[in-house]
Motif scaffolding. Sequence first.
Motif, PDB file in Angstrom:
ATOM      1  N   LYS A  80       0.865  -1.173   0.000  1.00  0.00           N
ATOM      2  CA  LYS A  80       0.000   0.000   0.000  1.00  0.00           C
ATOM      3  C   LYS A  80       0.902   1.224   0.000  1.00  0.00           C
ATOM      4  O   LYS A  80       2.015   1.198   0.526  1.00  0.00           O
ATOM      5  CB  LYS A  80      -0.902   0.028   1.225  1.00  0.00           C
ATOM      6  CG  LYS A  80      -2.007  -0.993   1.196  1.00  0.00           C
ATOM      7  CD  LYS A  80      -2.920  -0.817   2.389  1.00  0.00           C
ATOM      8  CE  LYS A  80      -3.998  -1.881   2.394  1.00  0.00           C
ATOM      9  NZ  LYS A  80      -4.890  -1.719   3.557  1.00  0.00           N
ATOM     10  N   LYS A 114       0.990   5.505   0.664  1.00  0.00           N
ATOM     11  CA  LYS A 114       0.368   6.726   1.177  1.00  0.00           C
ATOM     12  C   LYS A 114       0.881   7.903   0.362  1.00  0.00           C
ATOM     13  O   LYS A 114       2.091   8.053   0.172  1.00  0.00           O
ATOM     14  CB  LYS A 114       0.728   6.911   2.653  1.00  0.00           C
ATOM     15  CG  LYS A 114       0.115   8.131   3.289  1.00  0.00           C
ATOM     16  CD  LYS A 114       0.503   8.180   4.764  1.00  0.00           C
ATOM     17  CE  LYS A 114      -0.011   9.406   5.453  1.00  0.00           C
ATOM     18  NZ  LYS A 114       0.456   9.448   6.858  1.00  0.00           N
ATOM     19  N   THR A 147      -4.243  13.384   2.578  1.00  0.00           N
ATOM     20  CA  THR A 147      -3.606  12.085   2.375  1.00  0.00           C
ATOM     21  C   THR A 147      -4.549  11.153   1.628  1.00  0.00           C
ATOM     22  O   THR A 147      -5.772  11.242   1.765  1.00  0.00           O
ATOM     23  CB  THR A 147      -3.187  11.431   3.706  1.00  0.00           C
ATOM     24  OG1 THR A 147      -4.332  11.239   4.509  1.00  0.00           O
ATOM     25  CG2 THR A 147      -2.164  12.273   4.436  1.00  0.00           C
ATOM     26  N   ILE A 172      -4.677   6.883   0.087  1.00  0.00           N
ATOM     27  CA  ILE A 172      -4.084   5.551   0.125  1.00  0.00           C
ATOM     28  C   ILE A 172      -4.310   4.856  -1.215  1.00  0.00           C
ATOM     29  O   ILE A 172      -5.447   4.762  -1.694  1.00  0.00           O
ATOM     30  CB  ILE A 172      -4.675   4.690   1.263  1.00  0.00           C
ATOM     31  CG1 ILE A 172      -4.514   5.387   2.615  1.00  0.00           C
ATOM     32  CG2 ILE A 172      -4.027   3.294   1.275  1.00  0.00           C
ATOM     33  CD1 ILE A 172      -3.085   5.646   3.040  1.00  0.00           C
ATOM     34  N   GLU A 175      -4.069   1.291  -3.072  1.00  0.00           N
ATOM     35  CA  GLU A 175      -4.063  -0.114  -2.666  1.00  0.00           C
ATOM     36  C   GLU A 175      -3.742  -1.063  -3.806  1.00  0.00           C
ATOM     37  O   GLU A 175      -3.845  -2.275  -3.642  1.00  0.00           O
ATOM     38  CB  GLU A 175      -5.393  -0.460  -2.013  1.00  0.00           C
ATOM     39  CG  GLU A 175      -5.615   0.364  -0.754  1.00  0.00           C
ATOM     40  CD  GLU A 175      -6.761  -0.120   0.098  1.00  0.00           C
ATOM     41  OE1 GLU A 175      -6.991  -1.342   0.136  1.00  0.00           O
ATOM     42  OE2 GLU A 175      -7.408   0.725   0.719  1.00  0.00           O
ATOM     43  N   ILE A 196       3.600   1.992   2.825  1.00  0.00           N
ATOM     44  CA  ILE A 196       3.164   1.900   4.223  1.00  0.00           C
ATOM     45  C   ILE A 196       2.974   0.469   4.696  1.00  0.00           C
ATOM     46  O   ILE A 196       2.901   0.237   5.887  1.00  0.00           O
ATOM     47  CB  ILE A 196       1.892   2.741   4.492  1.00  0.00           C
ATOM     48  CG1 ILE A 196       0.747   2.335   3.578  1.00  0.00           C
ATOM     49  CG2 ILE A 196       2.194   4.200   4.394  1.00  0.00           C
ATOM     50  CD1 ILE A 196      -0.589   3.002   3.913  1.00  0.00           C
TER      51      ILE A 196
END
Length: 104
Positions: A3, A5, A39, A41, A43, A101
């Motif tokens: 993942k 960030k 922020t 994420i 995936e 992350i």
Amino acid sequence: MRKVKITVIRKEFYPDFADEFLSDGKDAGACSLLEVGDTFIFEGGAQMPESFCPWAWIDIYHNVSAIASGSTYYPWNKRDGQTIACCTDGIRPVVFKIEAITQA
């Protein structure tokens, strides 16, 4: 696949260029889609994170996918699994920190 960030770390604005090149001139202001500290994420896949700027996504996707795949920008960057990139808007650029992350 890791993942990743994505954090907005800076927004720039060049009013002299805006006055010269944009129809709204300097009234256009800095990027209105993203704010410092936002922020997101990532995936995996090519799915853009929700609420992310599509133009910026096109610009930084290669960095994001490289970090997600385990690539490194070390020794050019001080930290492994991290890089800095920005969108290519020459009048209102946004700078992003891209960092792994998790390990899958």
